[in-house]
Scaffold this motif. Sequence first.
Motif, mmCIF file in Angstrom:
data_model
loop_
_atom_site.group_PDB
_atom_site.id
_atom_site.type_symbol
_atom_site.label_atom_id
_atom_site.label_comp_id
_atom_site.label_asym_id
_atom_site.label_seq_id
_atom_site.Cartn_x
_atom_site.Cartn_y
_atom_site.Cartn_z
ATOM 1 N N LEU A 1 1.064 -1.322 0.296
ATOM 2 C CA LEU A 1 0.063 -0.517 -0.217
ATOM 3 C C LEU A 1 0.977 0.942 -0.026
ATOM 4 N N ALA A 2 1.609 1.540 1.255
ATOM 5 C CA ALA A 2 2.851 2.654 1.183
ATOM 6 C C ALA A 2 3.904 2.872 0.120
ATOM 7 N N GLY A 3 3.869 1.506 -0.399
ATOM 8 C CA GLY A 3 5.551 1.210 -0.911
ATOM 9 C C GLY A 3 6.898 1.041 -0.651
ATOM 10 N N THR A 4 6.816 1.709 1.043
ATOM 11 C CA THR A 4 7.602 1.675 1.866
ATOM 12 C C THR A 4 7.625 0.022 3.148
ATOM 13 N N TYR A 5 8.645 -0.138 3.106
ATOM 14 C CA TYR A 5 8.942 -1.675 4.443
ATOM 15 C C TYR A 5 8.398 -1.201 5.211
ATOM 16 N N ARG A 6 7.937 -1.882 6.565
ATOM 17 C CA ARG A 6 7.933 -1.283 8.351
ATOM 18 C C ARG A 6 7.248 -2.225 8.818
ATOM 19 N N THR A 7 8.161 -2.299 9.919
ATOM 20 C CA THR A 7 7.404 -4.150 10.474
ATOM 21 C C THR A 7 6.447 -3.128 11.532
ATOM 22 N N ARG B 1 1.440 4.040 13.721
ATOM 23 C CA ARG B 1 1.370 4.838 13.101
ATOM 24 C C ARG B 1 -0.807 4.986 12.641
ATOM 25 N N TYR B 2 -0.686 3.446 13.145
ATOM 26 C CA TYR B 2 -2.770 2.644 13.031
ATOM 27 C C TYR B 2 -2.989 4.065 14.098
ATOM 28 N N ARG B 3 -2.251 4.490 15.067
ATOM 29 C CA ARG B 3 -2.828 4.831 15.864
ATOM 30 C C ARG B 3 -3.147 6.466 15.660
ATOM 31 N N ALA B 4 -2.319 6.420 15.229
ATOM 32 C CA ALA B 4 -2.255 7.971 14.654
ATOM 33 C C ALA B 4 -3.090 9.023 13.537
ATOM 34 N N HIS C 1 -2.679 4.262 5.003
ATOM 35 C CA HIS C 1 -1.938 2.536 5.097
ATOM 36 C C HIS C 1 -2.641 2.275 6.217
ATOM 37 N N ALA C 2 -1.477 2.659 7.353
ATOM 38 C CA ALA C 2 -2.005 1.789 8.742
ATOM 39 C C ALA C 2 -3.135 1.352 8.999
ATOM 40 N N VAL C 3 -3.917 2.389 9.086
ATOM 41 C CA VAL C 3 -5.012 1.829 9.186
ATOM 42 C C VAL C 3 -5.561 0.540 8.251
ATOM 43 N N GLN C 4 -5.561 0.880 7.274
ATOM 44 C CA GLN C 4 -6.737 0.035 5.794
ATOM 45 C C GLN C 4 -5.826 -1.196 6.338
ATOM 46 N N ALA C 5 -4.097 -1.483 6.434
ATOM 47 C CA ALA C 5 -4.003 -2.769 7.014
ATOM 48 C C ALA C 5 -4.239 -2.994 7.872
ATOM 49 N N ILE C 6 -4.798 -2.768 9.133
ATOM 50 C CA ILE C 6 -4.260 -3.913 10.763
ATOM 51 C C ILE C 6 -5.783 -3.351 10.569
ATOM 52 N N ASP C 7 -7.217 -2.904 9.906
ATOM 53 C CA ASP C 7 -7.978 -3.245 9.733
ATOM 54 C C ASP C 7 -8.349 -3.967 9.063
#
Length: 295
Positions: free
Chosen positions: A197-203, A210-213, A217-223
């Motif tokens: 989604l983001a084009g950048t790898y993160r753990t 980032r989801y909590r903020a 992209h983080a919201v989509q991934a965790i939801d």
Amino acid sequence: MKWGIDLGGTKIEGIILDEAGTVIDRRRIDTQREGGYAHIVSRIALLVEEMKSATGLVPEHIGVATPGTIDPPTGLMKNSNTVVLNGKALGKDLEAAIGVPLTLANDANCFAVAETLLGGVPAAVPNAKVVFGVILGTGTGGGIVIDGKILGGAQGIGGEWGHMFLDNSGGYCYCGRVGCAEQILSGPAIERYYANLAGTYRTVKEIIPRYRAGEPHAVQAIDRWLHFFAKGIATIINVLDPDVIVLGGGLSNVAELYEKGIPQVVDHLFNPRMDTVFLRPELGDSAGVFGAALL
């Protein structure tokens, strides 16, 4: 004395318990799986020798928690994400290397029986008959305990919900199929989806804040993760109807799993309410080795 070994992809842990369950010795060494199958066997034997030397004790029997499982008809390992173990007579080879009888069981099964007998289940649900132990971490696995005993199954795959079909979007799995739960619910699967989604790898540890903020992209991934967790675990409840589900693995520490994921489970249940009790693990990442000792 009860001796247990937990064979992981990165570490091997050993423990000795007395009859009261008190820890006599407990230690870890690196698996060094890049050295191959024979090297892993030698590392387990080395750990046992270290424990013998440190305590002066000699085991009569050792329980071993393994990634993957033993195929009952052949005695060979299968379904392990430490793929060098697959097709190997791990039990036979370890007994030859260590010189004592062994009992092997899947690591998720060992986690489940440890949490059932030594963890939080007895206090939270003292009359629990059926417990399902969930691993959510580098992989996705599960174990079934009925009346305090592991249900391995006729093919040795009891509880392997990580390889039930969940959704095609998970893509290809190392097992050769498409859409396995592990390819959606595991930590690497979340990281891979986020990177696409983001084009950048993160753990995952970076994605959660980032989801909590509110990062999109983080919201989509965790939801997405929470949605498919609820859908997947609801299938287990519909089939098994456990009294308790214990969540383990690194992702079991994510608060949103309890705050947002578990409440969604009822949306996918045959029953109009959810009576199954969800518990956090009490034995941490050592549940597997305690369960191995209980074998």
